[in-house]
Design a protein around this motif. Structure first.
Motif, short mmCIF file in Angstrom:
data_model
loop_
_atom_site.label_atom_id
_atom_site.label_comp_id
_atom_site.label_asym_id
_atom_site.label_seq_id
_atom_site.Cartn_x
_atom_site.Cartn_y
_atom_site.Cartn_z
N VAL A 34 27.35 36.35 35.84
CA VAL A 34 28.53 37.06 36.34
C VAL A 34 29.58 37.11 35.24
O VAL A 34 30.00 36.08 34.71
CB VAL A 34 29.10 36.36 37.59
N GLY A 35 29.98 38.33 34.89
CA GLY A 35 31.04 38.53 33.91
C GLY A 35 32.18 39.32 34.52
O GLY A 35 32.07 39.87 35.62
N TYR A 36 33.29 39.37 33.80
CA TYR A 36 34.50 40.05 34.28
C TYR A 36 35.37 40.32 33.07
O TYR A 36 35.06 39.89 31.94
CB TYR A 36 35.23 39.16 35.31
N GLU A 37 36.44 41.04 33.26
CA GLU A 37 37.33 41.36 32.14
C GLU A 37 37.80 40.08 31.44
O GLU A 37 38.21 39.13 32.10
CB GLU A 37 38.54 42.15 32.63
N ALA A 38 37.72 40.09 30.11
CA ALA A 38 38.17 38.99 29.26
C ALA A 38 37.34 37.73 29.45
O ALA A 38 37.80 36.61 29.18
CB ALA A 38 39.65 38.68 29.45
N ALA A 39 36.08 37.90 29.91
CA ALA A 39 35.15 36.77 29.87
C ALA A 39 34.79 36.50 28.42
O ALA A 39 34.95 37.36 27.55
CB ALA A 39 33.90 37.09 30.69
N GLY A 68 36.10 32.04 30.29
CA GLY A 68 36.89 32.88 29.40
C GLY A 68 38.31 32.98 29.92
O GLY A 68 38.59 32.62 31.07
N ILE A 69 39.20 33.47 29.08
CA ILE A 69 40.60 33.55 29.47
C ILE A 69 40.78 34.44 30.70
O ILE A 69 41.73 34.28 31.48
CB ILE A 69 41.47 34.06 28.29
N GLY A 70 39.84 35.35 30.92
CA GLY A 70 39.92 36.24 32.08
C GLY A 70 39.74 35.53 33.41
O GLY A 70 39.98 36.14 34.47
N HIS A 71 39.33 34.27 33.38
CA HIS A 71 39.16 33.55 34.64
C HIS A 71 40.48 33.42 35.39
O HIS A 71 40.49 33.28 36.61
CB HIS A 71 38.55 32.17 34.40
N LEU A 72 41.58 33.47 34.66
CA LEU A 72 42.89 33.35 35.31
C LEU A 72 43.12 34.48 36.30
O LEU A 72 43.75 34.30 37.35
CB LEU A 72 43.99 33.33 34.24
N ASP A 73 42.62 35.68 35.98
CA ASP A 73 42.70 36.80 36.92
C ASP A 73 41.53 36.79 37.88
O ASP A 73 41.67 37.17 39.06
CB ASP A 73 42.73 38.13 36.15
N ALA A 74 40.36 36.37 37.40
CA ALA A 74 39.16 36.42 38.24
C ALA A 74 39.31 35.54 39.49
O ALA A 74 38.83 35.91 40.56
CB ALA A 74 37.94 35.98 37.44
N SER A 131 20.70 31.48 45.85
CA SER A 131 20.20 31.08 44.54
C SER A 131 19.63 29.67 44.58
O SER A 131 20.18 28.78 45.22
CB SER A 131 21.33 31.14 43.49
N ARG A 132 18.53 29.48 43.85
CA ARG A 132 17.96 28.15 43.73
C ARG A 132 18.85 27.23 42.92
O ARG A 132 18.95 26.04 43.18
CB ARG A 132 16.58 28.24 43.05
N ARG A 133 19.53 27.82 41.93
CA ARG A 133 20.32 27.05 40.98
C ARG A 133 21.60 27.82 40.67
O ARG A 133 21.58 29.03 40.48
CB ARG A 133 19.47 26.88 39.71
N VAL A 134 22.71 27.11 40.63
CA VAL A 134 24.02 27.72 40.36
C VAL A 134 24.65 26.98 39.19
O VAL A 134 24.56 25.75 39.10
CB VAL A 134 24.95 27.64 41.60
N ALA A 135 25.28 27.73 38.30
CA ALA A 135 25.88 27.09 37.12
C ALA A 135 27.12 27.85 36.69
O ALA A 135 27.32 29.02 37.01
CB ALA A 135 24.87 27.05 35.96
N SER A 136 27.96 27.14 35.93
CA SER A 136 29.11 27.77 35.30
C SER A 136 29.21 27.30 33.87
O SER A 136 28.70 26.24 33.51
CB SER A 136 30.40 27.42 36.05
N VAL A 137 29.85 28.12 33.06
CA VAL A 137 30.15 27.76 31.68
C VAL A 137 31.66 27.69 31.54
O VAL A 137 32.38 28.58 32.00
CB VAL A 137 29.58 28.79 30.68
N CYS A 138 32.15 26.61 30.95
CA CYS A 138 33.56 26.49 30.62
C CYS A 138 34.43 26.71 31.86
O CYS A 138 34.21 26.11 32.90
CB CYS A 138 33.89 27.47 29.49
N THR A 139 35.39 27.62 31.77
CA THR A 139 36.32 27.84 32.87
C THR A 139 35.72 28.62 34.02
O THR A 139 36.39 28.85 35.02
CB THR A 139 37.58 28.57 32.36
N GLY A 140 34.45 28.97 33.91
CA GLY A 140 33.74 29.50 35.08
C GLY A 140 33.74 28.49 36.21
O GLY A 140 33.57 28.86 37.38
N ALA A 141 33.93 27.20 35.87
CA ALA A 141 34.01 26.17 36.90
C ALA A 141 35.17 26.42 37.86
O ALA A 141 35.10 26.09 39.04
CB ALA A 141 34.15 24.79 36.26
#
Length: 323
Positions: free
Chosen positions: A9-14, A79-85, A102-112
């Motif tokens: 999953v991506g979004y603006e400024a990811a 990414g910095i875009g998480h602030l809006d996401a 989903s069998r497995r869910v994960a986040s990277v960095c501020t995706g948390a």
């Protein structure tokens, strides 16, 4: 089994590197397996192209709102875009929906932060980039935030630290799915470590910024770094600083968040980690040089800090191991 379907999953400024660390690792696994193990796609709100934090534009393969499970793995980039996401209620709702499928869910960095906003980290241990850990903990008190590890796996939900930690987490997934030999082959192609242990500390205290604001504490910290094999007891440090042990302890707790004794132990272990990765010195010599006394003391202190034995760390982190 058939292809494992992985949606990022991506979004603006990811952050582009976080997305690419996941996708490139899995595509490399396909290449080395000589069969399509993973079907990887980028999903964005509305299926629109996104301008990443670095300014490059990525084209989505799927529309987030139209993705339907079952999925093998759902990964939310940071990414910095998480602030809006996190304020995008539809994005949060669809992440929550897809997590159930989903069998497995994960986040990277501020995706948390996105997973936490979706309620997916409640009651779980989680990590994120060390700079954002206190924010995650403040915003989500039901999440047990640990800023130290590179990644944490709690049940079927994994969270990882900043940017390139996505490589470590994805390599762990590849090893789990396809075995250690293929994971090693992928790591060699990516010219990265086979796999840093998930509970390895995110960053070294010697590269941490900024230095202590207090002049006296800064002077003692510099003294510790330059004299690891000397007597660095609280009494010796207090005498060097010209203050009482009690006052020195108060200063360390205020400016560094830990006692002088804990700081010195951490400094010695991290210095030992550097020597393990960059030299062929025997354990006893490293222990002596870092003020840890014996190889057994080094082993105990190192395992407490990193969760792995010094010998394992050397095998996986040394320049020779990554060659």
């Amino acid at each position: 089994m058939g292809e494992r379907r992985v949606v990022v999953v991506g979004y603006e400024a990811a952050e582009l590197l976080e997305i690419a660390s996941v996708t490139s690792t899995l595509i490399a696994a396909n290449f080395h397996s000589r069969r399509p193990e993973y079907a990887v796609s980028l999903a964005t709100p509305g299926g629109r192209p996104i301008t990443t934090a670095s300014g490059l534009v990525l084209q989505a393969q799927e529309t987030l709102e139209q993705v339907v499970g079952p999925l093998d793995t759902l990964v939310v980039a940071g990414g910095i875009g998480h602030l809006d996401a996190v304020s995008n209620r539809l994005l949060i709702a669809h992440v929550r929906r897809l997590a159930r499928e989903s069998r497995r869910v994960a986040s990277v960095c501020t995706g948390a932060e996105i997973l936490a906003t979706a309620g997916l980290l409640d009651g779980r241990r989680a990590t994120t980039h060390w700079q954002w850990a206190s924010t995650l903990a403040f915003n989500h008190p039901r999440v047990a935030v640990d800023p130290a590890p590179i990644f944490i796996r709690d049940g079927n939900v994994s969270t990882s630290a900043g940017v390139t930690s996505a490589l470590d987490l994805t390599l762990a997934f590849v090893e789990e799915d396809l075995g250690p030999e293929l994971a090693r082959a992928v790591a060699r192609v990516l010219v990265t470590y086979l796999q840093r242990p998930g509970n390895q500390a995110q960053m070294s205290m010697f590269t941490d910024a900024p230095p202590p604001a207090d002049t006296l504490v800064r002077r003692i910290v510099d003294h510790v770094a330059a004299n690891l094999r000397e007597d660095l007891s609280a009494a010796a440090l207090a005498a060097s600083a010209g203050v009482s042990e009690r006052h020195l302890t108060r200063l360390f707790l205020k400016h560094l968040g830990e006692s002088p004794g804990r700081y010195v132990r951490r400094a010695r272990v991290e210095a030992a980690a550097n020597l393990l990765a960059t030299t062929s010195l025997p354990m006893s010599a490293i222990a002596a040089r870092c003020g840890l006394g014996t190889a057994e003391t080094l082993r105990q202190a190192f395992t407490d800090r990193y969760g792995v034995a010094p010998s394992h760390y050397r095998r996986t982190q040394s320049a020779q191991a990554s060659a």
